[in-house]
Design a protein around this motif. Structure first.
Motif, PDB file in Angstrom:
ATOM      1  N   ASN A  61       2.199 -18.146   8.612  1.00 40.97           N
ATOM      2  CA  ASN A  61       1.088 -18.030   7.654  1.00 40.97           C
ATOM      3  C   ASN A  61       1.310 -18.907   6.420  1.00 40.97           C
ATOM      4  O   ASN A  61       0.705 -18.683   5.384  1.00 40.97           O
ATOM      5  CB  ASN A  61       0.849 -16.559   7.269  1.00 40.97           C
ATOM      6  N   LEU A  87       6.122  -8.790  -2.011  1.00 38.90           N
ATOM      7  CA  LEU A  87       5.038  -7.983  -1.457  1.00 38.90           C
ATOM      8  C   LEU A  87       4.908  -6.669  -2.211  1.00 38.90           C
ATOM      9  O   LEU A  87       5.913  -6.050  -2.563  1.00 38.90           O
ATOM     10  CB  LEU A  87       5.301  -7.690   0.029  1.00 38.90           C
ATOM     11  N   SER A  96      -0.433  -3.101  -1.428  1.00 39.44           N
ATOM     12  CA  SER A  96      -1.828  -3.204  -0.981  1.00 39.44           C
ATOM     13  C   SER A  96      -1.845  -3.167   0.546  1.00 39.44           C
ATOM     14  O   SER A  96      -0.816  -3.426   1.182  1.00 39.44           O
ATOM     15  CB  SER A  96      -2.429  -4.527  -1.468  1.00 39.44           C
ATOM     16  N   PRO A  97      -3.004  -2.833   1.138  1.00 42.11           N
ATOM     17  CA  PRO A  97      -3.079  -2.824   2.606  1.00 42.11           C
ATOM     18  C   PRO A  97      -2.604  -4.154   3.216  1.00 42.11           C
ATOM     19  O   PRO A  97      -1.856  -4.162   4.192  1.00 42.11           O
ATOM     20  CB  PRO A  97      -4.568  -2.586   2.871  1.00 42.11           C
ATOM     21  N   GLU A  98      -3.015  -5.276   2.618  1.00 42.97           N
ATOM     22  CA  GLU A  98      -2.631  -6.587   3.157  1.00 42.97           C
ATOM     23  C   GLU A  98      -1.115  -6.764   3.072  1.00 42.97           C
ATOM     24  O   GLU A  98      -0.485  -7.268   4.001  1.00 42.97           O
ATOM     25  CB  GLU A  98      -3.286  -7.733   2.361  1.00 42.97           C
ATOM     26  N   ASP A  99      -0.555  -6.372   1.938  1.00 43.97           N
ATOM     27  CA  ASP A  99       0.887  -6.549   1.747  1.00 43.97           C
ATOM     28  C   ASP A  99       1.684  -5.625   2.670  1.00 43.97           C
ATOM     29  O   ASP A  99       2.748  -5.996   3.175  1.00 43.97           O
ATOM     30  CB  ASP A  99       1.275  -6.299   0.282  1.00 43.97           C
ATOM     31  N   ARG A 100       1.180  -4.418   2.898  1.00 46.60           N
ATOM     32  CA  ARG A 100       1.875  -3.507   3.819  1.00 46.60           C
ATOM     33  C   ARG A 100       1.899  -4.094   5.230  1.00 46.60           C
ATOM     34  O   ARG A 100       2.904  -4.028   5.939  1.00 46.60           O
ATOM     35  CB  ARG A 100       1.174  -2.147   3.849  1.00 46.60           C
ATOM     36  N   THR A 101       0.776  -4.672   5.623  1.00 43.54           N
ATOM     37  CA  THR A 101       0.699  -5.277   6.951  1.00 43.54           C
ATOM     38  C   THR A 101       1.642  -6.477   7.044  1.00 43.54           C
ATOM     39  O   THR A 101       2.367  -6.650   8.029  1.00 43.54           O
ATOM     40  CB  THR A 101      -0.763  -5.702   7.249  1.00 43.54           C
ATOM     41  N   GLU A 102       1.637  -7.306   5.999  1.00 46.92           N
ATOM     42  CA  GLU A 102       2.516  -8.480   5.980  1.00 46.92           C
ATOM     43  C   GLU A 102       3.992  -8.046   5.961  1.00 46.92           C
ATOM     44  O   GLU A 102       4.840  -8.674   6.600  1.00 46.92           O
ATOM     45  CB  GLU A 102       2.185  -9.360   4.765  1.00 46.92           C
ATOM     46  N   ARG A 105       4.780  -7.160   9.472  1.00 49.02           N
ATOM     47  CA  ARG A 105       4.760  -8.378  10.296  1.00 49.02           C
ATOM     48  C   ARG A 105       6.059  -9.179  10.130  1.00 49.02           C
ATOM     49  O   ARG A 105       6.701  -9.556  11.117  1.00 49.02           O
ATOM     50  CB  ARG A 105       3.573  -9.266   9.910  1.00 49.02           C
ATOM     51  N   ASP A 127      -0.194  -1.921  12.935  1.00 46.78           N
ATOM     52  CA  ASP A 127       0.938  -2.737  12.493  1.00 46.78           C
ATOM     53  C   ASP A 127       2.099  -2.630  13.481  1.00 46.78           C
ATOM     54  O   ASP A 127       2.745  -3.622  13.819  1.00 46.78           O
ATOM     55  CB  ASP A 127       1.423  -2.288  11.102  1.00 46.78           C
TER      56      ASP A 127
END
Lengths: 202, 202
Positions: A76, B77, B80-86, B89, B116
């Motif tokens: 990414n 990180l 936030s939802p995006e950061d938790r997913t990242e 990942r 996730d």
């Protein structure tokens, strides 16, 4: 470990495995070998050849390079200055984790900016060995193993290190190898000699 | 390796070390043991205890957990939802790299979202073993090893898994251990039995 069932409010005991435990078990110290140099200088080839030599000596070793990092962990990230810095930062952090596992860890990335390499050095501290894979631009361009120089000269790749973007040469590398002058076997020997000198191999 | 100097345009040969080579050398298969469960369920403790048991059997093993990942690789990180997913990942990608090095790799993170975890499963494929560290919320809250439940109940931690954010229970975990019912030694045995059943340990 507890020796009787405690169903609630357990304070579990465990003796975590330390880096020193792993190093003792492996028979060598952990290290981060940070190969840096122009595209086509032979970083990845040298790192893989050193890995093979170390594996044959029963060492625990692993190489992080474009093949296993770019399409996975760093898939990414693009090529903006921020992303390039983040690319190197993540590699530096992962290399530290591998070294924490007692592994002689190599990274093979152009990593053209001194500041980024210095950050990676900070992350791994004393375990960090910068290896400058030095080869003249002319030689790298003649090899052009991936056909990238041709594309860069044709303007198809912007900001290509050595052509249209700078390569900041290391000032305090632990080792400089010249793949334009010495063959692979000789370069491997130089890396192994450094590992022995530094007490990473005994 | 080449056996004579070639100063230019070198096509270097090398037999890279494969995952299979490493597994053969280690005497066990690689795996990703993905521990998931509520805060206080004992994921990290169990992962460390399994690691110790494996280390005593001369296995190559490593645990990724909050201690070595949050302040390093994932220090940029937030929650936030995006950061938790990242976050998950990156851990999934790093676990795959460790497994590629032939290592029985454990990850110990709440990882509350099924999507996730499924992504992490995709990354490591057949090597992935989901271990649900199941313990009743009441037990986890009573333990409150880090004092986080108290803070969450006081509203000091927003979106705390189990209190103000969901924990999506695994549907197809390879193993479910109940740390509220079984003691640590028993839980470790269950994990080792699964590793033997799956042919990871012989």
């Amino acid at each position: 470990m507890s020796d009787e069932p405690k169903s609630k409010n357990i304070t579990w005991h465990h003796g975590d495995v330390t880096q020193a435990d792993r190093e003792k078990c492996h028979g060598h110290k952990a290290a981060v070998l940070w190969y840096t140099g122009l595209s086509g200088s032979g970083k990845s080839t040298l790192a893989q050849a050193v890995q093979t030599a170390l594996f044959e000596r029963d060492c625990e070793t692993y190489v992080l390079d474009g093949d296993n990092v770019r399409h996975g962990l760093n898939n990414n990230l693009g090529f903006s200055p921020e992303d390039r810095t983040e690319n190197i930062r993540r590699i530096g952090e992962v290399a530290k984790l591998f070294a924490d596992a007692g592994i002689i860890t190599s990274t093979a990335f152009i990593s053209p900016y001194r500041a980024d390499r210095d950050e990676a050095r900070k992350i791994s501290g004393d375990m960090f060995c910068e290896i400058w894979v030095d080869a003249d631009l002319a030689i790298c361009e003649e090899r052009d193993t991936k056909g990238l120089y041709k594309k860069a000269r044709a303007g198809e790749i912007p900001e290509f290190t050595g052509i249209s973007a700078p390569y900041e040469e290391p000032k305090n590398a632990e080792l400089v190898v010249n793949t334009g002058k010495d063959n692979l076997e000789e370069c491997v020997k130089q890396v192994l000699a450094m590992l022995t000198e530094k007490g990473i191999l005994s």
